[in-house]
Design an enzyme around this catalytic site. Structure first.
Site, PDB file in Angstrom:
ATOM      1  N   TYR A 129       0.827  -1.197   0.000  1.00  0.00           N
ATOM      2  CA  TYR A 129       0.000   0.000   0.000  1.00  0.00           C
ATOM      3  C   TYR A 129       0.866   1.254   0.000  1.00  0.00           C
ATOM      4  CZ  TYR A 129      -3.889   3.110   0.954  1.00  0.00           C
ATOM      5  OH  TYR A 129      -4.834   4.101   0.852  1.00  0.00           O
ATOM      6  N   GLN A 193     -11.332   0.300   1.809  1.00  0.00           N
ATOM      7  CA  GLN A 193     -11.816  -0.517   0.693  1.00  0.00           C
ATOM      8  C   GLN A 193     -10.659  -1.205  -0.026  1.00  0.00           C
ATOM      9  OE1 GLN A 193     -12.292   2.735   1.081  1.00  0.00           O
ATOM     10  NE2 GLN A 193     -12.012   3.903  -0.825  1.00  0.00           N
ATOM     11  N   THR A 244       3.705   9.801  12.126  1.00  0.00           N
ATOM     12  CA  THR A 244       5.164   9.718  12.129  1.00  0.00           C
ATOM     13  C   THR A 244       5.756  10.439  13.327  1.00  0.00           C
ATOM     14  OG1 THR A 244       7.135   9.958  10.743  1.00  0.00           O
ATOM     15  CG2 THR A 244       5.561  11.787  10.740  1.00  0.00           C
ATOM     16  N   GLN A 266       9.772  16.294   9.966  1.00  0.00           N
ATOM     17  CA  GLN A 266       8.747  15.296  10.276  1.00  0.00           C
ATOM     18  C   GLN A 266       7.398  15.947  10.551  1.00  0.00           C
ATOM     19  OE1 GLN A 266       9.239  11.825   9.939  1.00  0.00           O
ATOM     20  NE2 GLN A 266      10.945  12.839   8.917  1.00  0.00           N
ATOM     21  N   HIS A 269       4.781  16.209   7.709  1.00  0.00           N
ATOM     22  CA  HIS A 269       3.932  15.110   7.241  1.00  0.00           C
ATOM     23  C   HIS A 269       2.459  15.332   7.552  1.00  0.00           C
ATOM     24  CE1 HIS A 269       6.543  11.945   5.669  1.00  0.00           C
ATOM     25  NE2 HIS A 269       7.434  12.291   6.560  1.00  0.00           N
ATOM     26  N   GLU A 335       9.949   6.177  16.321  1.00  0.00           N
ATOM     27  CA  GLU A 335      10.063   5.648  14.958  1.00  0.00           C
ATOM     28  C   GLU A 335      11.425   6.031  14.378  1.00  0.00           C
ATOM     29  OE1 GLU A 335       7.675   6.116  10.688  1.00  0.00           O
ATOM     30  OE2 GLU A 335       7.462   7.633  12.263  1.00  0.00           O
ATOM     31  N   HIS A 336      11.781   7.303  14.474  1.00  0.00           N
ATOM     32  CA  HIS A 336      13.081   7.803  14.033  1.00  0.00           C
ATOM     33  C   HIS A 336      13.774   8.456  15.220  1.00  0.00           C
ATOM     34  CE1 HIS A 336      10.181   8.415  10.629  1.00  0.00           C
ATOM     35  NE2 HIS A 336      11.120   7.761   9.947  1.00  0.00           N
ATOM     36  N   ASP A 369      14.611   8.546   4.760  1.00  0.00           N
ATOM     37  CA  ASP A 369      13.336   8.528   4.038  1.00  0.00           C
ATOM     38  C   ASP A 369      13.522   8.182   2.565  1.00  0.00           C
ATOM     39  OD1 ASP A 369      11.751   9.140   6.197  1.00  0.00           O
ATOM     40  OD2 ASP A 369      11.762  11.302   5.828  1.00  0.00           O
ATOM     41  N   HIS A 428      -0.210 -39.102  22.530  1.00  0.00           N
ATOM     42  CA  HIS A 428       1.012 -38.559  21.948  1.00  0.00           C
ATOM     43  C   HIS A 428       2.148 -39.572  22.080  1.00  0.00           C
ATOM     44  CE1 HIS A 428      -1.113 -34.788  21.854  1.00  0.00           C
ATOM     45  NE2 HIS A 428      -0.052 -34.107  21.451  1.00  0.00           N
TER      46      HIS A 428
END
Length: 438
Positions: A129, A193, A244, A266, A269, A335-336, A369, A428
């Site tokens: 995606y 969707q 982010t 950042q 974003h 994240e960063h 990035d 078993h």
């Protein structure tokens, strides 16, 4: 400009720090009631439902879900030469890094005549995606496609929202990046969707089959993320990406111009993006605030950036020492994470929790990035405490292959029986002893 949190002189554990530190609040569960009907409709009515939702949310109705091959070829041909060269460089560097992540099968001889082999097998079909929204992300195409290809995934489909501006096709740069990577199956569909169609499959308007996938990767908005959560189990997912984040651990030697520019990068974003400075220097904190005021007004997305920097998810955390700062950033699990301190490499080596670590003044997050070679699909929301970013491993499954001879089984049979009886599962044990009856 940044809200300050003064932790100097306070000894707090990781849980206490996580409760205090700034973080965006995103309640995925709050939108699941809106997403579930979308998933149900796509499962029941397929592409017809997808196109209805696309028309409602994206204000355009593509002629087909699958993007025609000639549109992909045209997008590649139409790429700005400078952009194409940059994409090619980004792809080459990402391949170099991800090629070294390849795993090899390993066979262990447990006993004479008894081996266990771990085979690494790629997922058969994956949906990737690439989001739309406030920006265009051809870099996300690279970050998803390259590790999947290196892993050996045979069937890839890329989804990206259709754009009314481009006649119901994804953004041309997204399509051009896909074509550059050799991905010839692209679907013009976004949001929840898209996740539903990837999971359930369907039949396109021209009668072409849209095969379901085994796994979906790539960041999405809150509705796409909720869909991934609800579909998990039917399909595999990489993670639930949130807004982010950047954290910068810096001391008085850091250049406030660099620190401010990186925090802004950042914040650009999204209004929910988090920009956090952790420092033992009030002088640096003051200088960064001055730089933020100066630099934000000179950027294109001033309003968006300002809102993100003022938000409760952003801030400046004052600590007594760089070591105290390390405890803070490990609790935050960004994240960063940038390290801009004296002996930054040694400080970075002590970091335990981060999606990716950027060392010193010449490794800004923006490099990661696009062109560092690292992957920028990374855990958010503190998930770096337990999860990794996207890699070749994401698309591989380890399968144990057990191969024992009769003698090797006989040698351990009594122990298998003892453990089976201890668990009150005598059948078993009998499955072993049945092999030695004469």
């Amino acid at each position: 400009m940044l809200t300050r949190i003064d932790l100097r002189g306070r000894e707090l554990g990781p849980a206490e720090l996580r409760a205090i530190l700034p973080r965006a609040e995103v309640d995925v569960d709050a939108v699941t009631h809106q997403v579930m009907p979308i998933l149900d409709a796509v499962r029941e009515r397929g592409v017809e439902a997808v196109l209805e939702f696309t028309e409602r949310f994206d204000l355009v109705r593509p002629a087909t879900v699958r993007v025609p091959g000639e549109a992909l070829a045209g997008a590649l041909e139409g790429l700005d030469p400078a952009v194409r060269a940059a994409l090619e460089e980004s792809i080459a560097r990402a391949r170099a890094v991800h090629d070294d992540q390849r795993r090899t099968d390993t066979t262990t001889q447990v006993v004479p005549g008894g081996t266990v082999t771990e085979r690494w097998v790629p997922v058969a079909r994956v949906g990737l995606y690439a989001p739309g929204g406030l920006a265009v992300y051809p870099s996300s195409v690279i970050m998803n496609v390259v590790p999947a290809q290196v892993a050996g995934v045979e069937s890839l489909v890329l989804c990206s929202p259709p754009q009314a501006e481009f006649g119901g096709l994804p953004h041309p740069t997204i399509m051009g990046a896909a074509a550059l990577l050799g991905v010839d199956e692209v679907w013009a569909v976004g949001g929840a969707q898209a996740m539903a169609l990837l999971a359930f499959g369907g039949t396109d308007t021209d009668g072409t089959g849209l095969a379901p996938v085994d796994m979906v990767t790539g960041p999405a908005n809150i509705y796409g993320t909720a869909a991934k959560r609800l579909l998990r189990g039917l399909i595999g997912i990489d993670s639930e990406a949130g807004p982010t984040e950047i954290a910068v651990l810096a001391d008085g030697t850091a250049d406030p111009v660099h620190v401010a520019a990186d925090l802004i990068s950042q914040a650009e974003h999204d209004t929910l993006a988090a920009s956090v400075l952790v420092t033992d220097s009030t002088e640096l904190a003051d200088a960064v605030d001055i730089e933020l005021s100066r630099q934000v007004t000179a950027t294109k997305h001033t309003e968006r950036i300002s809102e993100a920097l003022r938000g409760k998810q952003s801030g400046c955390v004052l600590v007594s020492t760089v070591d105290d700062g390390l405890h803070v950033v490990d609790a935050y699990a960004a994240e960063h994470l940038e390290i801009q301190t004296v002996d930054a490499r040694a400080v970075a080596a002590k970091v335990r929790n981060a999606g990716a670590v950027f060392v010193g003044p010449h490794a800004p997050v923006s490099l990661g990035d696009y062109c560092a070679g690292s992957n920028h699909v990374l855990p958010t929301g503190g998930c770096a405490r337990h999860s990794s970013g996207l890699s070749v491993q994401t698309f591989l499954r380890g399968i144990h292959v057990v191969d024992y001879s009769e003698d090797a089984l006989r040698a351990v049979a009594a122990k298998v029986v003892a453990l089976a009886n201890a668990e009150d599962l005598p059948a078993h044990g009998q499955a072993v002893t049945a092999r030695f009856r004469t």
